[in-house]
Design an enzyme around this catalytic site. Structure first.
Site, PDB file in Angstrom:
ATOM      1  N   GLN A  18       0.814  -1.218   0.000  1.00 19.62           N
ATOM      2  CA  GLN A  18       0.000   0.000   0.000  1.00 19.62           C
ATOM      3  C   GLN A  18       0.847   1.266   0.000  1.00 19.62           C
ATOM      4  O   GLN A  18       0.324   2.358  -0.211  1.00 19.62           O
ATOM      5  CB  GLN A  18      -0.923   0.012   1.227  1.00 19.62           C
ATOM      6  CG  GLN A  18      -2.089  -0.957   1.151  1.00 19.62           C
ATOM      7  CD  GLN A  18      -3.237  -0.423   0.300  1.00 19.62           C
ATOM      8  OE1 GLN A  18      -3.124   0.596  -0.375  1.00 19.62           O
ATOM      9  NE2 GLN A  18      -4.359  -1.114   0.326  1.00 19.62           N
ATOM     10  N   SER A  38       3.557  -4.669  -4.717  1.00 19.96           N
ATOM     11  CA  SER A  38       2.661  -5.213  -5.736  1.00 19.96           C
ATOM     12  C   SER A  38       2.410  -4.161  -6.802  1.00 19.96           C
ATOM     13  O   SER A  38       2.002  -3.039  -6.491  1.00 19.96           O
ATOM     14  CB  SER A  38       1.336  -5.640  -5.088  1.00 19.96           C
ATOM     15  OG  SER A  38       0.494  -6.273  -6.016  1.00 19.96           O
ATOM     16  N   HIS A  40       0.177  -3.656  -9.183  1.00 17.82           N
ATOM     17  CA  HIS A  40      -1.135  -3.078  -9.489  1.00 17.82           C
ATOM     18  C   HIS A  40      -1.534  -1.990  -8.503  1.00 17.82           C
ATOM     19  O   HIS A  40      -2.421  -1.187  -8.789  1.00 17.82           O
ATOM     20  CB  HIS A  40      -2.210  -4.169  -9.544  1.00 17.82           C
ATOM     21  CG  HIS A  40      -2.674  -4.661  -8.213  1.00 17.82           C
ATOM     22  ND1 HIS A  40      -2.006  -5.634  -7.503  1.00 17.82           N
ATOM     23  CD2 HIS A  40      -3.745  -4.316  -7.458  1.00 17.82           C
ATOM     24  CE1 HIS A  40      -2.647  -5.869  -6.372  1.00 17.82           C
ATOM     25  NE2 HIS A  40      -3.704  -5.087  -6.315  1.00 17.82           N
ATOM     26  N   CYS A 165      -7.125  -6.880   2.503  1.00 18.41           N
ATOM     27  CA  CYS A 165      -7.784  -7.787   1.566  1.00 18.41           C
ATOM     28  C   CYS A 165      -8.066  -9.128   2.246  1.00 18.41           C
ATOM     29  O   CYS A 165      -7.164  -9.932   2.437  1.00 18.41           O
ATOM     30  CB  CYS A 165      -6.908  -8.005   0.341  1.00 18.41           C
ATOM     31  SG  CYS A 165      -6.508  -6.477  -0.529  1.00 18.41           S
TER      32      CYS A 165
END
Length: 220
Positions: A18, A38, A40, A165
């Site tokens: 994040q 990550s 994306h 998540c």
């Protein structure tokens, strides 16, 4: 945390999924042994990620979970996804080049959404520190309403429940419980994520929808 890990001779891994692309990330300043990211999360290709490994750590402490070839210093076998790797690198470059502009803009929109929800929903509270926080993330509890029911009722609006998540779970987030929230308040939590493409009009639309749905659900 890094200092505590050092004292106990334990490797320190940071999940920076994040953070990368939204706040400055400095592995030396943070004194981490390992850091994962990550693609994306900063507009790179989905399915791509990277692991930073401090020099001297890999050979003595890391073991592969995929065996076969000797790719990636023997830590992950398999043919490398070159287009994905290039895409991740380019996404990093672009994110770094506009980090401060994007972060300031998203923080302003986040604060606008936060103020609307706090002003218009009685008992709503923000979870987490009000200063040391990510610019694009808002986690808020709405007492008297179930987070999953809220998310399902917000047709066309993508929100998450809990702290991270963890789709498909009906129990309260262990992270929010560890932060001191009651189970009921943890279950009534929504998490909003903004992007560089989010507009002020969308923020107003989301705020109005959340207020409407929360009022309906709490009135049952």
């Amino acid at each position: 945390m890094a200092a505590i890990a050092r004292e106990q001779n334990v490797l320190f891994h940071c999940d920076a999924a994040q953070a990368v692309g939204h706040i400055p990330v400095d592995v030396k300043k943070w004194d981490v042994d390992l850091l994962s990211l990550s693609a994306h999360k900063f507009y790179g290709p989905k399915g791509m990620g990277a692991l930073y490994v401090r020099g001297g750590v890999a050979g003595s402490s890391l073991r592969p979970i995929l065996h076969g070839g000797g790719q990636e210093d023997g830590l992950r076998a398999g043919t490398l996804n070159v287009p994905g790797i290039v895409g991740l690198g380019e996404a990093c470059r672009l994110a770094a080049s506009r980090l401060h502009v994007d972060s300031r803009r998203m923080a302003s929109l986040r604060d606008h959404l936060q103020s609307q929800l706090l002003d218009r929903i009685e008992g709503a509270t923000v979870n987490g520190d009000q200063e040391a926080r990510l610019p694009h993330n808002l986690n808020i509890s709405l007492p008297g309403a179930n987070g999953r029911a809220l998310a399902e009722a917000l047709d066309g609006i993508a929100v998450s429940t809990g702290a991270a998540c963890a789709a498909g779970q009906d129990k309260p987030s262990h992270v929010l419980l560890a932060m001191g929230l009651s189970p009921d308040r943890a279950l009534g939590t929504l998490r909003f994520g903004l992007t560089r493409h989010t507009t002020a009009a969308e923020i107003d639309e989301v705020a109005a929808a959340v207020v409407r749905v929360a009022t309906q659900l709490r009135g049952r």
